[in-house]
Each structure stands twice: as structure tokens, then as C-alpha cells.
Design a protein around this motif. Structure first.
Motif, PDB file in Angstrom:
ATOM      1  N   ASN A   1      24.618  31.927  50.356  1.00  0.00           N
ATOM      2  CA  ASN A   1      24.721  30.501  50.684  1.00  0.00           C
ATOM      3  C   ASN A   1      25.899  29.810  50.003  1.00  0.00           C
ATOM      4  O   ASN A   1      26.154  28.638  50.273  1.00  0.00           O
ATOM      5  N   LYS A   2      26.592  30.511  49.104  1.00  0.00           N
ATOM      6  CA  LYS A   2      27.564  29.862  48.238  1.00  0.00           C
ATOM      7  C   LYS A   2      28.993  29.951  48.790  1.00  0.00           C
ATOM      8  O   LYS A   2      29.315  30.825  49.595  1.00  0.00           O
ATOM      9  N   ASP A   3      29.825  29.063  48.296  1.00  0.00           N
ATOM     10  CA  ASP A   3      31.249  29.061  48.614  1.00  0.00           C
ATOM     11  C   ASP A   3      31.955  30.004  47.637  1.00  0.00           C
ATOM     12  O   ASP A   3      32.189  29.654  46.476  1.00  0.00           O
ATOM     13  N   LEU A   4      32.286  31.194  48.114  1.00  0.00           N
ATOM     14  CA  LEU A   4      32.894  32.183  47.229  1.00  0.00           C
ATOM     15  C   LEU A   4      34.400  32.009  47.083  1.00  0.00           C
ATOM     16  O   LEU A   4      35.043  32.783  46.374  1.00  0.00           O
ATOM     17  N   SER A   5      34.946  30.970  47.707  1.00  0.00           N
ATOM     18  CA  SER A   5      36.373  30.705  47.499  1.00  0.00           C
ATOM     19  C   SER A   5      36.647  30.272  46.057  1.00  0.00           C
ATOM     20  O   SER A   5      37.796  30.302  45.605  1.00  0.00           O
ATOM     21  N   VAL A   6      35.600  29.882  45.320  1.00  0.00           N
ATOM     22  CA  VAL A   6      35.784  29.490  43.921  1.00  0.00           C
ATOM     23  C   VAL A   6      35.916  30.702  43.004  1.00  0.00           C
ATOM     24  O   VAL A   6      36.258  30.555  41.831  1.00  0.00           O
ATOM     25  N   VAL A   7      35.637  31.899  43.526  1.00  0.00           N
ATOM     26  CA  VAL A   7      35.741  33.118  42.715  1.00  0.00           C
ATOM     27  C   VAL A   7      37.205  33.514  42.626  1.00  0.00           C
ATOM     28  O   VAL A   7      37.810  33.916  43.616  1.00  0.00           O
ATOM     29  N   LYS A   8      37.778  33.404  41.455  1.00  0.00           N
ATOM     30  CA  LYS A   8      39.217  33.616  41.266  1.00  0.00           C
ATOM     31  C   LYS A   8      39.543  34.957  40.614  1.00  0.00           C
ATOM     32  O   LYS A   8      40.670  35.181  40.199  1.00  0.00           O
ATOM     33  N   CYS A   9      38.570  35.842  40.535  1.00  0.00           N
ATOM     34  CA  CYS A   9      38.825  37.185  40.020  1.00  0.00           C
ATOM     35  C   CYS A   9      38.457  38.212  41.084  1.00  0.00           C
ATOM     36  O   CYS A   9      37.692  37.911  42.006  1.00  0.00           O
ATOM     37  N   PRO A  10      38.977  39.426  41.004  1.00  0.00           N
ATOM     38  CA  PRO A  10      38.623  40.465  41.978  1.00  0.00           C
ATOM     39  C   PRO A  10      37.139  40.827  41.890  1.00  0.00           C
ATOM     40  O   PRO A  10      36.563  40.857  40.803  1.00  0.00           O
ATOM     41  N   VAL A  11      36.550  41.103  43.046  1.00  0.00           N
ATOM     42  CA  VAL A  11      35.131  41.466  43.131  1.00  0.00           C
ATOM     43  C   VAL A  11      34.999  42.790  43.874  1.00  0.00           C
ATOM     44  O   VAL A  11      35.548  42.960  44.970  1.00  0.00           O
ATOM     45  N   SER A  12      34.277  43.723  43.289  1.00  0.00           N
ATOM     46  CA  SER A  12      33.969  45.004  43.925  1.00  0.00           C
ATOM     47  C   SER A  12      32.515  44.995  44.377  1.00  0.00           C
ATOM     48  O   SER A  12      31.607  44.785  43.569  1.00  0.00           O
ATOM     49  N   ILE A  13      32.316  45.220  45.676  1.00  0.00           N
ATOM     50  CA  ILE A  13      30.980  45.308  46.266  1.00  0.00           C
ATOM     51  C   ILE A  13      30.785  46.739  46.736  1.00  0.00           C
ATOM     52  O   ILE A  13      31.573  47.246  47.547  1.00  0.00           O
ATOM     53  N   SER A  14      29.766  47.416  46.238  1.00  0.00           N
ATOM     54  CA  SER A  14      29.557  48.811  46.625  1.00  0.00           C
ATOM     55  C   SER A  14      28.088  49.079  46.899  1.00  0.00           C
ATOM     56  O   SER A  14      27.197  48.425  46.357  1.00  0.00           O
ATOM     57  N   VAL A  15      27.866  50.068  47.761  1.00  0.00           N
ATOM     58  CA  VAL A  15      26.510  50.417  48.189  1.00  0.00           C
ATOM     59  C   VAL A  15      26.520  51.868  48.652  1.00  0.00           C
ATOM     60  O   VAL A  15      27.563  52.385  49.060  1.00  0.00           O
ATOM     61  N   GLY A  16      25.375  52.528  48.583  1.00  0.00           N
ATOM     62  CA  GLY A  16      25.273  53.904  49.050  1.00  0.00           C
ATOM     63  C   GLY A  16      24.819  53.971  50.499  1.00  0.00           C
ATOM     64  O   GLY A  16      23.998  53.161  50.935  1.00  0.00           O
ATOM     65  N   THR A  17      25.345  54.927  51.239  1.00  0.00           N
ATOM     66  CA  THR A  17      24.972  55.036  52.662  1.00  0.00           C
ATOM     67  C   THR A  17      23.552  55.563  52.841  1.00  0.00           C
ATOM     68  O   THR A  17      23.002  55.480  53.935  1.00  0.00           O
ATOM     69  N   ASN A  18      22.936  56.083  51.773  1.00  0.00           N
ATOM     70  CA  ASN A  18      21.561  56.562  51.863  1.00  0.00           C
ATOM     71  C   ASN A  18      20.571  55.543  51.299  1.00  0.00           C
ATOM     72  O   ASN A  18      19.429  55.880  51.002  1.00  0.00           O
ATOM     73  N   GLU A  19      21.032  54.301  51.144  1.00  0.00           N
ATOM     74  CA  GLU A  19      20.111  53.236  50.749  1.00  0.00           C
ATOM     75  C   GLU A  19      19.389  52.700  51.989  1.00  0.00           C
ATOM     76  O   GLU A  19      19.724  53.043  53.123  1.00  0.00           O
ATOM     77  N   THR A  20      18.421  51.822  51.778  1.00  0.00           N
ATOM     78  CA  THR A  20      17.725  51.229  52.917  1.00  0.00           C
ATOM     79  C   THR A  20      18.652  50.265  53.645  1.00  0.00           C
ATOM     80  O   THR A  20      19.649  49.786  53.092  1.00  0.00           O
ATOM     81  N   GLU A  21      18.309  49.975  54.885  1.00  0.00           N
ATOM     82  CA  GLU A  21      19.124  49.054  55.684  1.00  0.00           C
ATOM     83  C   GLU A  21      19.282  47.708  54.990  1.00  0.00           C
ATOM     84  O   GLU A  21      20.321  47.062  55.093  1.00  0.00           O
ATOM     85  N   PHE A  22      18.255  47.279  54.288  1.00  0.00           N
ATOM     86  CA  PHE A  22      18.316  45.993  53.583  1.00  0.00           C
ATOM     87  C   PHE A  22      19.483  45.965  52.611  1.00  0.00           C
ATOM     88  O   PHE A  22      20.287  45.032  52.615  1.00  0.00           O
ATOM     89  N   PHE A  23      19.588  46.970  51.756  1.00  0.00           N
ATOM     90  CA  PHE A  23      20.634  46.963  50.737  1.00  0.00           C
ATOM     91  C   PHE A  23      22.024  47.138  51.353  1.00  0.00           C
ATOM     92  O   PHE A  23      22.985  46.501  50.908  1.00  0.00           O
ATOM     93  N   ILE A  24      22.125  47.966  52.371  1.00  0.00           N
ATOM     94  CA  ILE A  24      23.419  48.145  53.035  1.00  0.00           C
ATOM     95  C   ILE A  24      23.861  46.836  53.684  1.00  0.00           C
ATOM     96  O   ILE A  24      25.013  46.413  53.560  1.00  0.00           O
ATOM     97  N   GLU A  25      22.940  46.167  54.348  1.00  0.00           N
ATOM     98  CA  GLU A  25      23.261  44.907  55.030  1.00  0.00           C
ATOM     99  C   GLU A  25      23.618  43.812  54.030  1.00  0.00           C
ATOM    100  O   GLU A  25      24.514  42.993  54.285  1.00  0.00           O
ATOM    101  N   GLN A  26      22.948  43.784  52.884  1.00  0.00           N
ATOM    102  CA  GLN A  26      23.249  42.770  51.877  1.00  0.00           C
ATOM    103  C   GLN A  26      24.715  42.848  51.443  1.00  0.00           C
ATOM    104  O   GLN A  26      25.415  41.836  51.381  1.00  0.00           O
ATOM    105  N   SER A  27      25.177  44.043  51.131  1.00  0.00           N
ATOM    106  CA  SER A  27      26.557  44.213  50.659  1.00  0.00           C
ATOM    107  C   SER A  27      27.557  44.005  51.778  1.00  0.00           C
ATOM    108  O   SER A  27      28.577  43.317  51.603  1.00  0.00           O
ATOM    109  N   ASN A  28      27.284  44.592  52.931  1.00  0.00           N
ATOM    110  CA  ASN A  28      28.226  44.496  54.049  1.00  0.00           C
ATOM    111  C   ASN A  28      28.382  43.062  54.532  1.00  0.00           C
ATOM    112  O   ASN A  28      29.502  42.595  54.787  1.00  0.00           O
ATOM    113  N   SER A  29      27.272  42.334  54.621  1.00  0.00           N
ATOM    114  CA  SER A  29      27.336  40.952  55.105  1.00  0.00           C
ATOM    115  C   SER A  29      28.095  40.059  54.135  1.00  0.00           C
ATOM    116  O   SER A  29      28.908  39.223  54.557  1.00  0.00           O
TER     117      SER A  29
END
Length: 270
Positions: free
Chosen positions: A198-226
Motif C-alpha cells: 500500500n506504500k509509496d516506495l518512491s521514498v526508498v532511496k537505497c537499493p532493494v533486493s527482493i528474492s524468492v524461491g521457485t519452490n515456495e507456495t504461490e502466496f510467497f512467490i506472488e508477494q515478491s513478484n507483485s
């Protein structure tokens, strides 16, 4: 209610114990192999504490690790293994605890993590750390806390060089509508105020790494991908899906010297 198998990771991975055993075995080895200051207090409660692996050199970057456990379980002592690749690269590492739901609510969990970071910024020079070279990292619920604390604390942002979220949870709505909420007791206010999606991530001024495993549940994969797809145009964000890794295996990437996650941290603190 959201399907239980999207959240019940032990049901999804019946061999989960072997991964937890790796955590314990490797954490014990690392604790014995490196200098470590246990249970450094940032508050009065027993869980308001952190374990610190100091760098051997002064003015070192600082990795902060926040454990998961759906904000209601687990402990820092099981995650000492994340320190090894960073101490080897002249980092100071802080593995933090925080009070757990249901003894406190989500707001207080976030306040604890915020206070831990304030303490680190004020005290970490005693452990050879540079208070203006912090990297926030977390797994699962810890991945949520790492990003959310950055968003909530404008005065801390200038000290944070990068954020790593492994298998993070960014939308609390599905959690509120699952069996987990019997303990978590999240309400609509919590979902609105503490969902990163829900947040405005344009305020994040540092690099962000988002990672997830392909053998996780659809919920966790969708959370990171979205989160990545919705914010890659406004924030310095990278996304990586790790082939064949499950939720329990993903956190091991932070303790593996040749991992892209470790490379990301090293790259953005040089």
C-alpha cells in the motif's frame, strides 16, 4: 479464509526439520568460530536484544538480520549462520530479536525493530561498525519488517545503504484472512497501515533486493513478484527467483559466500 497450504510451510514441506537442523548446526558452528557478543540489550524485555558479530576492522559496514516466524515465533540464535560471509568481508553483523505476537501487537513489533536500529546507530561504533553504513535484511516476516521499518523511520533512512528481503510478506490482507490470524489478530487498520504493497516506495532511496524461491507456495512467490512489478519504475529494486529453492532454503542464501544476495550486499556497501 485463504487455503491453509499457502501458509502452513511445515505441511507444504514435510522434511522441514532437516532445514531447521541446518540452521541450528550452522549457527552453533559460526558462534563458536567467530567473536560474538550475545544478548546485547536495546530494551528491558528479554526479547529486546541482539547478538553482535563484530568486524575485526574499524568503521565496518553493518548487516542487520531480522528473523521470520510470522511475527509470532523463532529466535535470533537460530540465525547466527548468516554472519559468516559478512564477517569474512569485514562487516559487523547484528542478529536481532523482537517481542512476539500475541504478547504484543504488530505496531509494537515494528517499534521494537525501530528501537533496535536506533540503538545500533548509537552504539555500533563500539563493535567496529559504521552507523551510517547499515544494510537491513530479513527473511519471511523479517523481510516485511526490514522494509516497513525503513518506511516508518525517515530519520533512519540516511544511514541505510541497502535492503534485502528474502521470501518477504508485503500484503497483510491474505494473512488477516487466514488461520494465522487466530494468533496474530490483525485488523483492517493493521492491514492498511503495515502492508508494504500500500506504500509509496518512491521514498526508498537505497537499493532493494527482493528474492524468492521457485519452490515456495504461490502466496510467497506472488508477494515478491507483485511488489517488484508494481514498484520497479519508482524504486531501485531488483528481483531474483531462485530455482528449486523452498521457503526454508531461501534464508540459507544469506549465509552462503557465493550467493547473489551476499554479492548484492557487498556491492552496495563498498
Amino acid at each position: 479464509m485463504v487455503k491453509t497450504n499457502q501458509f502452513n510451510l511445515r505441511l507444504r514441506h514435510p522434511d522441514y526439520q532437516k532445514y531447521l537442523d541446518i540452521n541450528e548446526r550452522e549457527s552453533l558452528r559460526v558462534k563458536k568460530s567467530y567473536s560474538c557478543h550475545l544478548d546485547q540489550k536495546y530494551g528491558l524485555d528479554v526479547l529486546q536484544a541482539m547478538d553482535i558479530f563484530p568486524s575485526n576492522v574499524e568503521n565496518a559496514p553493518v548487516l542487520v538480520f531480522i528473523h521470520g516466524g510470522y511475527w509470532r515465533a523463532l529466535d535470533k540464535r537460530s540465525y547466527h549462520f548468516v554472519a559468516e560471509p559478512f564477517v569474512k568481508n569485514d562487516f559487523t553483523v547484528c542478529v536481532i530479536n523482537y517481542r512476539l505476537i500475541p504478547s504484543v501487537n504488530m505496531q509494537t513489533v515494528l517499534l521494537d525493530v525501530s528501537n533496535a536500529l536506533i540503538w545500533i546507530r548509537e552504539q555500533i561504533v563500539r563493535y567496529n561498525g559504521n552507523p551510517n553504513k547499515l544494510v537491513l535484511s530479513g527473511h519471511s516476516a523479517g523481510g516485511h519488517l526490514a522494509l516497513m521499518v525503513y518506511l516508518m523511520n525517515e530519520t533512519l533512512r540516511s544511514s541505510i545503504r541497502a535492503i534485502c528481503s528474502l521470501s518477504g510478506i508485503f500484503d497483510l490482507g491474505p494473512i488477516k484472512n487466514s488461520y494465522l490470524n487466530e494468533v496474530l489478530q490483525l485488523n483492517d487498520h493493521d492491514v492498511e497501515n503495515y502492508s508494504i504493497i500500500n506504500k509509496d516506495l518512491s521514498v526508498v532511496k537505497c537499493p532493494v533486493s527482493i528474492s524468492v524461491g521457485t519452490n515456495e507456495t504461490e502466496f510467497f512467490i506472488e508477494q515478491s513478484n507483485s511488489l517488484y512489478e508494481e514498484n520497479k519504475s519508482v524504486a531501485d529494486m531488483e528481483y531474483k527467483a531462485y530455482n528449486h529453492l523452498n521457503h526454508y532454503q531461501m534464508v540459507h542464501e544469506l549465509g552462503r559466500e557465493d550467493s547473489p544476495v551476499v554479492d548484492f550486499v557487498l556491492e552496495h556497501t563498498n
